[in-house]
Design an enzyme around this catalytic site. Structure first.
Site, PDB file in Angstrom:
ATOM      1  N   SER A 140      59.917 113.858  52.191  1.00 50.18           N
ATOM      2  CA  SER A 140      58.920 114.294  51.202  1.00 50.18           C
ATOM      3  C   SER A 140      57.732 114.913  51.908  1.00 50.18           C
ATOM      4  O   SER A 140      57.425 114.571  53.061  1.00 50.18           O
ATOM      5  CB  SER A 140      58.441 113.079  50.402  1.00 50.18           C
ATOM      6  OG  SER A 140      57.324 113.423  49.612  1.00 50.18           O
ATOM      7  N   TYR A 153      55.043 104.854  50.666  1.00 46.23           N
ATOM      8  CA  TYR A 153      56.024 105.954  50.566  1.00 46.23           C
ATOM      9  C   TYR A 153      55.832 106.951  51.713  1.00 46.23           C
ATOM     10  O   TYR A 153      56.803 107.407  52.320  1.00 46.23           O
ATOM     11  CB  TYR A 153      55.821 106.611  49.200  1.00 46.23           C
ATOM     12  CG  TYR A 153      56.796 107.693  48.805  1.00 46.23           C
ATOM     13  CD1 TYR A 153      58.065 107.378  48.323  1.00 46.23           C
ATOM     14  CD2 TYR A 153      56.430 109.038  48.868  1.00 46.23           C
ATOM     15  CE1 TYR A 153      58.944 108.380  47.918  1.00 46.23           C
ATOM     16  CE2 TYR A 153      57.291 110.047  48.463  1.00 46.23           C
ATOM     17  CZ  TYR A 153      58.546 109.712  47.996  1.00 46.23           C
ATOM     18  OH  TYR A 153      59.415 110.704  47.590  1.00 46.23           O
TER      19      TYR A 153
HETATM   20  P1  NDP Z   1      65.105 109.856  40.699  1.00 47.26           P
HETATM   21  O1  NDP Z   1      64.191 108.737  40.415  1.00 47.26           O
HETATM   22  O2  NDP Z   1      65.300 110.931  39.691  1.00 47.26           O
HETATM   23  O3  NDP Z   1      66.541 109.297  41.134  1.00 47.26           O
HETATM   24  C1  NDP Z   1      66.617 108.301  42.106  1.00 47.26           C
HETATM   25  C2  NDP Z   1      68.060 108.085  42.494  1.00 47.26           C
HETATM   26  O4  NDP Z   1      68.083 107.132  43.560  1.00 47.26           O
HETATM   27  C3  NDP Z   1      68.900 107.489  41.373  1.00 47.26           C
HETATM   28  O5  NDP Z   1      70.192 108.039  41.467  1.00 47.26           O
HETATM   29  C4  NDP Z   1      68.905 106.000  41.691  1.00 47.26           C
HETATM   30  O6  NDP Z   1      70.066 105.298  41.242  1.00 47.26           O
HETATM   31  C5  NDP Z   1      68.925 106.051  43.203  1.00 47.26           C
HETATM   32  N1  NDP Z   1      68.418 104.809  43.796  1.00 47.26           N
HETATM   33  C6  NDP Z   1      67.185 104.269  43.724  1.00 47.26           C
HETATM   34  N2  NDP Z   1      67.134 103.094  44.384  1.00 47.26           N
HETATM   35  C7  NDP Z   1      68.375 102.901  44.901  1.00 47.26           C
HETATM   36  C8  NDP Z   1      68.975 101.870  45.661  1.00 47.26           C
HETATM   37  N3  NDP Z   1      68.268 100.796  46.045  1.00 47.26           N
HETATM   38  N4  NDP Z   1      70.279 101.992  46.011  1.00 47.26           N
HETATM   39  C9  NDP Z   1      71.008 103.066  45.632  1.00 47.26           C
HETATM   40  N5  NDP Z   1      70.489 104.071  44.890  1.00 47.26           N
HETATM   41  C10 NDP Z   1      69.196 103.990  44.540  1.00 47.26           C
HETATM   42  O7  NDP Z   1      64.550 110.490  42.075  1.00 47.26           O
HETATM   43  P2  NDP Z   1      64.559 111.993  42.626  1.00 47.26           P
HETATM   44  O8  NDP Z   1      65.844 112.629  42.348  1.00 47.26           O
HETATM   45  O9  NDP Z   1      63.314 112.646  42.226  1.00 47.26           O
HETATM   46  O10 NDP Z   1      64.411 111.704  44.199  1.00 47.26           O
HETATM   47  C11 NDP Z   1      65.491 111.809  45.102  1.00 47.26           C
HETATM   48  C12 NDP Z   1      64.928 111.777  46.518  1.00 47.26           C
HETATM   49  O11 NDP Z   1      64.011 112.851  46.688  1.00 47.26           O
HETATM   50  C13 NDP Z   1      64.129 110.503  46.833  1.00 47.26           C
HETATM   51  O12 NDP Z   1      64.367 110.114  48.165  1.00 47.26           O
HETATM   52  C14 NDP Z   1      62.690 110.943  46.677  1.00 47.26           C
HETATM   53  O13 NDP Z   1      61.821 110.157  47.436  1.00 47.26           O
HETATM   54  C15 NDP Z   1      62.769 112.378  47.174  1.00 47.26           C
HETATM   55  N6  NDP Z   1      61.709 113.236  46.713  1.00 47.26           N
HETATM   56  C16 NDP Z   1      61.546 113.532  45.376  1.00 47.26           C
HETATM   57  C17 NDP Z   1      60.533 114.373  44.967  1.00 47.26           C
HETATM   58  C18 NDP Z   1      60.323 114.759  43.541  1.00 47.26           C
HETATM   59  O14 NDP Z   1      59.336 115.456  43.269  1.00 47.26           O
HETATM   60  N7  NDP Z   1      61.177 114.395  42.612  1.00 47.26           N
HETATM   61  C19 NDP Z   1      59.594 114.936  45.941  1.00 47.26           C
HETATM   62  C20 NDP Z   1      59.848 114.574  47.303  1.00 47.26           C
HETATM   63  C21 NDP Z   1      60.864 113.760  47.651  1.00 47.26           C
HETATM   64  P3  NDP Z   1      70.147 104.661  39.730  1.00 47.26           P
HETATM   65  O15 NDP Z   1      70.344 105.842  38.813  1.00 47.26           O
HETATM   66  O16 NDP Z   1      71.338 103.772  39.780  1.00 47.26           O
HETATM   67  O17 NDP Z   1      68.850 103.969  39.493  1.00 47.26           O
END
Ligand code: NDP
Length: 242
Positions: A140, A153
């Site tokens: 990020s 984070y």
């Molecule tokens: P979402 O909240 O939309 O989705 C998160 C995903 O991660 C879900 O599929 C969730 O599974 C899964 N997840 C969370 N915790 C766990 C766990 N303990 N074990 C397995 N799976 C897990 O997030 P984003 O798509 O926005 O983010 C994806 C990545 O991108 C992250 O690493 C985030 O930090 C990074 N990011 C996002 C940004 C943004 O603006 N959106 C900006 C910068 C970085 P489930 O559906 O089962 O809960």
């Protein structure tokens, strides 16, 4: 069968990555934590586009669970190889540091940083033996710049950036590349509580990014065309920060 494992493939950026890698010809292993309905939706989307995939539930923050799930997948798929790993699963739990609970610090560090170690450790040896592998870590802007309210984070994502650079040097000789992608604001559930109208004024491109735009970058880094890129952190943020 060439496989790609995407952690957190049930929603948001991970979901778009699953669909995009399947279009590149990979059998996609869609990891999720608890949202099986959304994970099944991702799989359905892969299949309706003519691709193949499967679900693999585990909590990336739990090393024992990760090992068990990946070991059992390997035992059932002796002929297959996971040559692409996308460490995408992540959470944010924002709080000012002076009021941050220990649990808030630990949850975010376990899910965003320790997960990198738990999952990658299970797959890196086979990639090296296979003399081809791609590890792509979704970090990020917060891990590069630091964001107030996100000390946990920012620390976790910065930790993954350091690990990316170090591991790249350990495995480069074996034709395994390790890179990180640092998104800015991307439209997903994670940013649903943010005021896009206000925040987009900070972004030179004047909009949040789409998950598919991140997925295209992942697909490039996973491809043979990115063979000489390793140890890099590539920003995708509409010009928000340089
Ligand atoms: P979402 O909240 O939309 O989705 C998160 C995903 O991660 C879900 O599929 C969730 O599974 C899964 N997840 C969370 N915790 C766990 C766990 N303990 N074990 C397995 N799976 C897990 O997030 P984003 O798509 O926005 O983010 C994806 C990545 O991108 C992250 O690493 C985030 O930090 C990074 N990011 C996002 C940004 C943004 O603006 N959106 C900006 C910068 C970085 P489930 O559906 O089962 O809960």
């Amino acid at each position: 069968m060439k496989c790609a494992l995407v952690t957190g493939g049930s929603r948001g950026i991970g979901k778009a990555i699953c669909v995009r890698l399947s279009a590149s010809g990979y059998h996609v292993i869609v990891n999720y934590h608890s949202n099986i309905t959304e994970a099944e939706n991702t799989l359905e989307l892969i299949r309706s586009n003519g691709g193949s995939g499967e679900l693999l539930q585990f909590d990336v923050a739990n090393g024992v669970e990760v090992e068990k799930a990946i070991d059992s997948w390997k035992a059932n798929n002796k002929e297959s190889i996971i040559e692409v790993l996308v460490n995408n699963a992540g959470i944010r739990q924002d709080a000012l540091m002076m009021w941050m609970e220990d649990s808030t610090w630990n949850n975010v560090l376990n899910t965003n940083l320790n997960s990198f170690f738990y999952v990658t450790k299970q797959l890196i040896k086979e990639m090296m033996v296979n003399k081809f592998g791609r590890v792509i870590n979704i970090v990020s802007l917060s891990g590069i710049k630091g964001m107030p309210g996100q000390v946990n984070y920012s620390a976790a994502k910065a930790g993954v950036i350091g690990a990316t650079k170090a591991l790249a040097q350990e495995v480069g000789k074996k034709n395994v590349t390790i890179n990180a992608i640092a998104p800015g604001f991307i439209k997903t559930d994670m940013t649903a509580d943010m005021n896009e109208k206000e925040l987009k004024n900070l972004i030179p491109m004047n909009r949040f990014g789409e998950a598919e735009e991140v997925a295209d970058l992942v697909a490039f880094l996973a491809s043979k065309k990115a063979s000489y890129i390793t140890g890099e952190v590539i920003s995708i943020n509409g010009g928000l920060y340089t």
